[in-house]
Design an enzyme around this catalytic site. Structure first.
Site, PDB file in Angstrom:
ATOM      1  N   GLY A  14       0.834  -1.204   0.000  1.00 35.09           N
ATOM      2  CA  GLY A  14       0.000   0.000   0.000  1.00 35.09           C
ATOM      3  C   GLY A  14       0.864   1.248   0.000  1.00 35.09           C
ATOM      4  O   GLY A  14       0.595   2.211   0.730  1.00 35.09           O
ATOM      5  N   ALA A  15       1.886   1.244  -0.853  1.00 38.34           N
ATOM      6  CA  ALA A  15       2.891   2.316  -0.811  1.00 38.34           C
ATOM      7  C   ALA A  15       2.560   3.489  -1.742  1.00 38.34           C
ATOM      8  O   ALA A  15       3.308   4.454  -1.791  1.00 38.34           O
ATOM      9  CB  ALA A  15       4.263   1.750  -1.185  1.00 38.34           C
ATOM     10  N   SER A  16       1.446   3.417  -2.450  1.00 41.71           N
ATOM     11  CA  SER A  16       1.200   4.435  -3.493  1.00 41.71           C
ATOM     12  C   SER A  16       0.712   5.761  -2.940  1.00 41.71           C
ATOM     13  O   SER A  16       0.801   6.786  -3.614  1.00 41.71           O
ATOM     14  CB  SER A  16       0.206   3.895  -4.525  1.00 41.71           C
ATOM     15  OG  SER A  16      -1.058   3.678  -3.929  1.00 41.71           O
ATOM     16  N   THR A  42       1.570   5.616  -8.318  1.00 40.00           N
ATOM     17  CA  THR A  42       1.223   7.044  -8.386  1.00 40.00           C
ATOM     18  C   THR A  42       2.479   7.861  -8.710  1.00 40.00           C
ATOM     19  O   THR A  42       3.600   7.392  -8.489  1.00 40.00           O
ATOM     20  CB  THR A  42       0.678   7.512  -7.030  1.00 40.00           C
ATOM     21  OG1 THR A  42       1.649   7.186  -6.020  1.00 40.00           O
ATOM     22  CG2 THR A  42      -0.647   6.854  -6.695  1.00 40.00           C
ATOM     23  N   TYR A 150     -14.671  -4.236   8.738  1.00 41.82           N
ATOM     24  CA  TYR A 150     -13.321  -3.650   8.824  1.00 41.82           C
ATOM     25  C   TYR A 150     -12.743  -3.862  10.224  1.00 41.82           C
ATOM     26  O   TYR A 150     -11.604  -4.302  10.386  1.00 41.82           O
ATOM     27  CB  TYR A 150     -13.409  -2.167   8.478  1.00 41.82           C
ATOM     28  CG  TYR A 150     -12.121  -1.384   8.613  1.00 41.82           C
ATOM     29  CD1 TYR A 150     -11.073  -1.560   7.711  1.00 41.82           C
ATOM     30  CD2 TYR A 150     -11.960  -0.453   9.634  1.00 41.82           C
ATOM     31  CE1 TYR A 150      -9.896  -0.828   7.830  1.00 41.82           C
ATOM     32  CE2 TYR A 150     -10.793   0.287   9.754  1.00 41.82           C
ATOM     33  CZ  TYR A 150      -9.762   0.097   8.851  1.00 41.82           C
ATOM     34  OH  TYR A 150      -8.601   0.830   8.980  1.00 41.82           O
ATOM     35  N   ALA A 152     -13.514  -6.095  12.433  1.00 43.86           N
ATOM     36  CA  ALA A 152     -13.245  -7.521  12.678  1.00 43.86           C
ATOM     37  C   ALA A 152     -11.981  -7.966  11.948  1.00 43.86           C
ATOM     38  O   ALA A 152     -11.162  -8.714  12.487  1.00 43.86           O
ATOM     39  CB  ALA A 152     -14.448  -8.358  12.235  1.00 43.86           C
ATOM     40  N   ALA A 153     -11.809  -7.487  10.720  1.00 43.20           N
ATOM     41  CA  ALA A 153     -10.611  -7.859   9.951  1.00 43.20           C
ATOM     42  C   ALA A 153      -9.356  -7.307  10.625  1.00 43.20           C
ATOM     43  O   ALA A 153      -8.330  -7.996  10.727  1.00 43.20           O
ATOM     44  CB  ALA A 153     -10.714  -7.342   8.519  1.00 43.20           C
ATOM     45  N   LYS A 154      -9.429  -6.078  11.114  1.00 42.44           N
ATOM     46  CA  LYS A 154      -8.262  -5.478  11.771  1.00 42.44           C
ATOM     47  C   LYS A 154      -7.997  -6.155  13.124  1.00 42.44           C
ATOM     48  O   LYS A 154      -6.832  -6.305  13.520  1.00 42.44           O
ATOM     49  CB  LYS A 154      -8.469  -3.972  11.946  1.00 42.44           C
ATOM     50  CG  LYS A 154      -8.404  -3.190  10.639  1.00 42.44           C
ATOM     51  CD  LYS A 154      -7.025  -3.283   9.986  1.00 42.44           C
ATOM     52  CE  LYS A 154      -6.829  -2.215   8.915  1.00 42.44           C
ATOM     53  NZ  LYS A 154      -5.528  -2.320   8.221  1.00 42.44           N
TER      54      LYS A 154
END
Ligand SMILES: NC(=O)c1ccc[n+]([C@@H]2O[C@H](COP(=O)([O-])OP(=O)(O)OC[C@H]3O[C@@H](n4cnc5c(N)ncnc54)[C@H](OP(=O)(O)O)[C@@H]3O)[C@@H](O)[C@H]2O)c1
Length: 260
Positions: A14-16, A42, A150, A152-154
């Protein structure tokens, strides 16, 4: 303080843009060689002297492909930052019942399983080099707040970090979690995006909503975090100064969470 990261290698997902971009930029400035992964490259990512790998991390083979690219580019991985993530829907105004299986799967794929797969593929190199992992979770892991998929996933990601710290600590790999509170990325700045949806749901315009957010959310410091503040903690946790820190979840939330 010299973080003593120069010459080491890192993979940042997720570096963009947003927090991941700030992390990639800081690690590079500290002298690390960096691979940055995201679907798009980007202009801001392209402007950094990092190797950009365009990839959809929700694809089942993405972890293997990213690790293979990183090993090819870097020769080994000292640090993995699992940062890619986000909430698909800001409001889910109809709550839990509005989230169908497909939405749950997309949320879990992005926020949990992408990290699982990249970590699995990178671990042999991390073990060999006695490296470190930092997972970017969220304060959403700790409190009941929509969107529930979100959170729950985290929560699962935070739990995974602790489990990995236990399993791989004896083999030299440290694993820590950084849990941001509201952090001023484009998701909050953009009136058409995540914050815009929240503002509409609250019946406010975007600027009004953003100005009131510290009070609404109980942000003790009175402001949102900056992406660079998250990046600074990640860099410290990656450094040899943190060599005896593992299995910890650090919040950077300006005091939103009120419990100890
Ligand atoms: N900002 C906050 O307030 C906040 C608060 C708590 C936690 N967090 C967490 O911090 C992390 C970063 O958040 P952010 O605000 O910086 O988000 P952001 O600005 O939306 O950036 C998300 C990053 O993830 C990448 N990404 C999204 N989907 C992807 C996919 N399928 N495959 C590969 N890359 C993908 C994006 O790149 P592409 O779009 O180019 O793929 C982008 O680089 C996330 O895990 C988020 O949950 C953020």
């Amino acid at each position: 303080m010299d973080l003593r990261l120069s010459g080491r290698t890192a993979v940042v997902t997720g570096a963009s843009k947003g927090i991941g971009l700030a992390i990639a930029r800081l690690l590079r400035a500290e002298g690390m060689r960096v691979v940055g992964a995201s679907r798009t490259v980007t202009p801001e990512l392209a402007a950094l002297d990092v190797a950009a790998f365009p990839v959809d991390l929700t694809a089942p083979d993405a972890g293997d492909r990213l690790a293979a690219y990183a090993l090819d580019q870097l020769g080994g991985i000292d640090l993995l930052v699992n940062n890619a993530g986000g909430a698909e829907n800001a409001t889910h105004t109809d709550g839990f019942l509005a989230i169908d299986d497909a939405a749950w799967q997309r949320t879990l794929d992005l926020n949990l399983l992408s990290a699982v797969r990249v970590t699995r593929a990178a671990l042999p190199s991390l073990v060999e080099r006695r490296g470190a992992i930092v997972n970017i979770s969220s304060i959403g892991a700790r409190f009941a707040h929509p969107p529930v998929d979100y959170g729950a996933a985290k929560a699962a990601l935070t739990n995974l970090g602790k489990a990995l710290a236990e399993e791989f600590g004896p083999r030299g790999v440290r694993v820590n979690t950084v849990s941001p509170g509201p952090t001023l990325t484009q998701n909050w700045r953009d009136p058409e995006g995540f914050a815009g949806d929240l503002a509409s749901a609250a019946g406010l315009d975007h600027a009004e909503f953003l100005a009131g957010l510290p009070e609404t959310m109980g942000i003790t410091t009175g402001r949102l975090a900056e992406p660079e503040e998250i990046a600074a903690l990640v860099a410290f946790l990656a450094s040899p100064h943190a060599a005896n820190i593992t299995g910890v979840d650090y919040r950077v939330d300006g005091g939103v969470i009120k419990t100890v």
